[in-house]
Design a protein around this motif. Structure first.
Motif, PDB file in Angstrom:
ATOM      1  N   GLU A   1      61.917  80.548  40.561  1.00  0.00           N
ATOM      2  CA  GLU A   1      62.169  79.273  41.226  1.00  0.00           C
ATOM      3  C   GLU A   1      61.968  78.088  40.284  1.00  0.00           C
ATOM      4  OE1 GLU A   1      60.070  81.637  42.334  1.00  0.00           O
ATOM      5  OE2 GLU A   1      61.041  82.385  44.134  1.00  0.00           O
ATOM      6  N   VAL A   2      61.270  78.303  39.160  1.00  0.00           N
ATOM      7  CA  VAL A   2      60.987  77.235  38.202  1.00  0.00           C
ATOM      8  C   VAL A   2      61.878  77.343  36.956  1.00  0.00           C
ATOM      9  CG1 VAL A   2      59.190  76.271  36.692  1.00  0.00           C
ATOM     10  CG2 VAL A   2      58.609  77.012  39.016  1.00  0.00           C
ATOM     11  N   ARG A   3      62.237  78.547  36.560  1.00  0.00           N
ATOM     12  CA  ARG A   3      62.987  78.775  35.316  1.00  0.00           C
ATOM     13  C   ARG A   3      64.209  77.887  35.172  1.00  0.00           C
ATOM     14  NH1 ARG A   3      63.392  85.323  35.664  1.00  0.00           N
ATOM     15  NH2 ARG A   3      61.157  85.626  35.776  1.00  0.00           N
ATOM     16  N   TYR A   4      64.961  77.763  36.216  1.00  0.00           N
ATOM     17  CA  TYR A   4      66.238  77.057  36.127  1.00  0.00           C
ATOM     18  C   TYR A   4      66.107  75.551  36.333  1.00  0.00           C
ATOM     19  CZ  TYR A   4      68.053  81.617  35.510  1.00  0.00           C
ATOM     20  OH  TYR A   4      68.292  82.862  34.979  1.00  0.00           O
ATOM     21  N   TYR A   5      64.860  75.090  36.425  1.00  0.00           N
ATOM     22  CA  TYR A   5      64.580  73.656  36.447  1.00  0.00           C
ATOM     23  C   TYR A   5      63.959  73.209  35.125  1.00  0.00           C
ATOM     24  CZ  TYR A   5      65.572  73.424  41.427  1.00  0.00           C
ATOM     25  OH  TYR A   5      66.195  73.456  42.646  1.00  0.00           O
ATOM     26  N   THR A   6      64.016  74.053  34.110  1.00  0.00           N
ATOM     27  CA  THR A   6      63.461  73.692  32.808  1.00  0.00           C
ATOM     28  C   THR A   6      64.494  72.909  31.998  1.00  0.00           C
ATOM     29  OG1 THR A   6      64.219  75.766  31.816  1.00  0.00           O
ATOM     30  CG2 THR A   6      61.967  75.748  32.736  1.00  0.00           C
TER      31      THR A   6
ATOM     32  N   THR B   1      47.558  83.079  61.128  1.00  0.00           N
ATOM     33  CA  THR B   1      47.894  82.873  59.731  1.00  0.00           C
ATOM     34  C   THR B   1      46.600  82.887  58.933  1.00  0.00           C
ATOM     35  OG1 THR B   1      49.768  81.496  60.356  1.00  0.00           O
ATOM     36  CG2 THR B   1      49.016  81.341  58.073  1.00  0.00           C
ATOM     37  N   GLU B   2      46.564  83.686  57.899  1.00  0.00           N
ATOM     38  CA  GLU B   2      45.375  83.743  57.046  1.00  0.00           C
ATOM     39  C   GLU B   2      45.078  82.359  56.483  1.00  0.00           C
ATOM     40  OE1 GLU B   2      44.531  87.503  57.895  1.00  0.00           O
ATOM     41  OE2 GLU B   2      43.333  86.292  56.531  1.00  0.00           O
ATOM     42  N   ASP B   3      43.791  82.015  56.387  1.00  0.00           N
ATOM     43  CA  ASP B   3      43.373  80.697  55.891  1.00  0.00           C
ATOM     44  C   ASP B   3      43.940  80.407  54.506  1.00  0.00           C
ATOM     45  OD1 ASP B   3      40.028  80.746  57.332  1.00  0.00           O
ATOM     46  OD2 ASP B   3      41.985  80.372  58.203  1.00  0.00           O
ATOM     47  N   SER B   4      44.011  81.415  53.656  1.00  0.00           N
ATOM     48  CA  SER B   4      44.504  81.202  52.290  1.00  0.00           C
ATOM     49  C   SER B   4      45.997  80.902  52.243  1.00  0.00           C
ATOM     50  CB  SER B   4      44.206  82.430  51.428  1.00  0.00           C
ATOM     51  OG  SER B   4      44.897  83.551  51.948  1.00  0.00           O
ATOM     52  N   ALA B   5      46.713  81.147  53.354  1.00  0.00           N
ATOM     53  CA  ALA B   5      48.165  80.952  53.382  1.00  0.00           C
ATOM     54  C   ALA B   5      48.583  79.606  53.963  1.00  0.00           C
ATOM     55  CB  ALA B   5      48.823  82.084  54.174  1.00  0.00           C
ATOM     56  N   VAL B   6      47.636  78.758  54.356  1.00  0.00           N
ATOM     57  CA  VAL B   6      47.990  77.482  54.946  1.00  0.00           C
ATOM     58  C   VAL B   6      47.386  76.329  54.159  1.00  0.00           C
ATOM     59  CG1 VAL B   6      48.251  78.385  57.286  1.00  0.00           C
ATOM     60  CG2 VAL B   6      46.043  77.521  56.555  1.00  0.00           C
ATOM     61  N   THR B   7      48.028  75.186  54.254  1.00  0.00           N
ATOM     62  CA  THR B   7      47.540  74.006  53.543  1.00  0.00           C
ATOM     63  C   THR B   7      46.770  73.059  54.454  1.00  0.00           C
ATOM     64  OG1 THR B   7      49.644  72.906  53.919  1.00  0.00           O
ATOM     65  CG2 THR B   7      49.394  74.094  51.851  1.00  0.00           C
ATOM     66  N   CYS B   8      46.915  73.220  55.766  1.00  0.00           N
ATOM     67  CA  CYS B   8      46.180  72.363  56.696  1.00  0.00           C
ATOM     68  C   CYS B   8      46.029  73.090  58.029  1.00  0.00           C
ATOM     69  CB  CYS B   8      46.897  71.047  56.898  1.00  0.00           C
ATOM     70  SG  CYS B   8      48.539  71.212  57.596  1.00  0.00           S
ATOM     71  N   CYS B   9      45.091  72.600  58.854  1.00  0.00           N
ATOM     72  CA  CYS B   9      44.861  73.211  60.169  1.00  0.00           C
ATOM     73  C   CYS B   9      45.828  72.636  61.188  1.00  0.00           C
ATOM     74  CB  CYS B   9      43.430  72.911  60.631  1.00  0.00           C
ATOM     75  SG  CYS B   9      42.190  73.712  59.624  1.00  0.00           S
ATOM     76  N   GLU B  10      46.076  73.418  62.227  1.00  0.00           N
ATOM     77  CA  GLU B  10      46.919  72.940  63.314  1.00  0.00           C
ATOM     78  C   GLU B  10      46.095  72.167  64.313  1.00  0.00           C
ATOM     79  OE1 GLU B  10      49.004  77.062  63.713  1.00  0.00           O
ATOM     80  OE2 GLU B  10      49.999  75.586  64.967  1.00  0.00           O
TER      81      GLU B  10
ATOM     82  N   PRO C   1      62.036  71.071  42.138  1.00  0.00           N
ATOM     83  CA  PRO C   1      62.343  70.878  43.558  1.00  0.00           C
ATOM     84  C   PRO C   1      61.062  70.594  44.331  1.00  0.00           C
ATOM     85  CG  PRO C   1      62.323  73.201  43.032  1.00  0.00           C
ATOM     86  CD  PRO C   1      62.156  72.455  41.726  1.00  0.00           C
ATOM     87  N   PRO C   2      61.163  69.946  45.482  1.00  0.00           N
ATOM     88  CA  PRO C   2      59.955  69.709  46.279  1.00  0.00           C
ATOM     89  C   PRO C   2      59.397  71.038  46.789  1.00  0.00           C
ATOM     90  CG  PRO C   2      61.909  69.081  47.511  1.00  0.00           C
ATOM     91  CD  PRO C   2      62.360  69.440  46.123  1.00  0.00           C
ATOM     92  N   PRO C   3      58.091  71.110  46.997  1.00  0.00           N
ATOM     93  CA  PRO C   3      57.526  72.363  47.532  1.00  0.00           C
ATOM     94  C   PRO C   3      58.034  72.587  48.950  1.00  0.00           C
ATOM     95  CG  PRO C   3      55.857  70.630  47.468  1.00  0.00           C
ATOM     96  CD  PRO C   3      57.093  70.086  46.797  1.00  0.00           C
TER      97      PRO C   3
END
Length: 182
Positions: A118-123, A173-182, A155-157
């Motif tokens: 996903e990053v290679r082609y934005y170099t 959803t596992e805690d490690s898989a989320v960026t914020c709480c619902e 690209p934006p995340p």
């Protein structure tokens, strides 16, 4: 033969590439995927943007990048336009690899493969190769080819999405898989 297309012919043994499309796979380095080195002879896909041959899995990842980054076609299922075939015959996996490894860029194969696809082609190096390949196919003289890398924005995340509902209820959803709480 402007606008001419090249397709695959069917036979009792399955799909058979036309000789013109077969030339793409026969180029040095094109028997395996540019992005993962998997054998592609059974089901070759291509990035017309970079003139490279890909496996089915990596072609799917390229499609997710969007056609503005990598335009993907199947050598077995799609009809290639004359201009697309010209890019593929002018490019090739070995040519892109050699370009990356030239002293000006010094991107070794293991470094390229260590980057997330996903990053290679934005170099900047991938952007320069794409611009040079496009210009070469259009017949631009060597001294006029793009030579400078330029800054490329990532690209934006991906946006955070809640876990899919299971039986009408929200899933865990596992805690490690989320960026914020619902």
């Amino acid at each position: 033969a402007r606008g001419q297309t090249f397709t695959m012919e069917s036979s009792d043994a399955g799909s058979v590439m036309q000789p013109t499309a077969r030339k793409v796979v026969e180029q040095p380095g094109n028997s395996c995927c540019f992005d993962c080195d998997e054998d592609v002879i059974e089901s070759p896909w291509v990035s017309v943007t970079y003139g490279t041959v890909l496996c089915l899995r990596c072609a799917g990842l390229h499609r997710s990048l969007g056609v503005h980054i990598s335009y993907v076609r199947s050598l077995a299922l799609d009809t290639l336009k004359e201009a697309e075939l010209a890019v593929l015959l002018h490019g090739g996996n070995m040519r892109f690899r050699n370009f990356l490894e030239e002293p000006e860029r010094n991107v070794a194969r293991h470094v390229w493969l260590a980057l997330k696809l996903e990053v290679r082609y934005y170099t900047p190096a991938a952007d320069l190769y794409r611009r040079r390949l496009e210009a070469e196919v259009q017949g631009v003289e060597d001294e006029m080819l793009p030579a400078e890398c330029r800054r490329v924005s990532l690209p934006p995340p991906p946006a955070w999405r809640p876990a899919p509902a299971v039986d009408g209820r929200r899933g865990w959803t596992e805690d490690s898989a989320v960026t914020c709480c619902e």
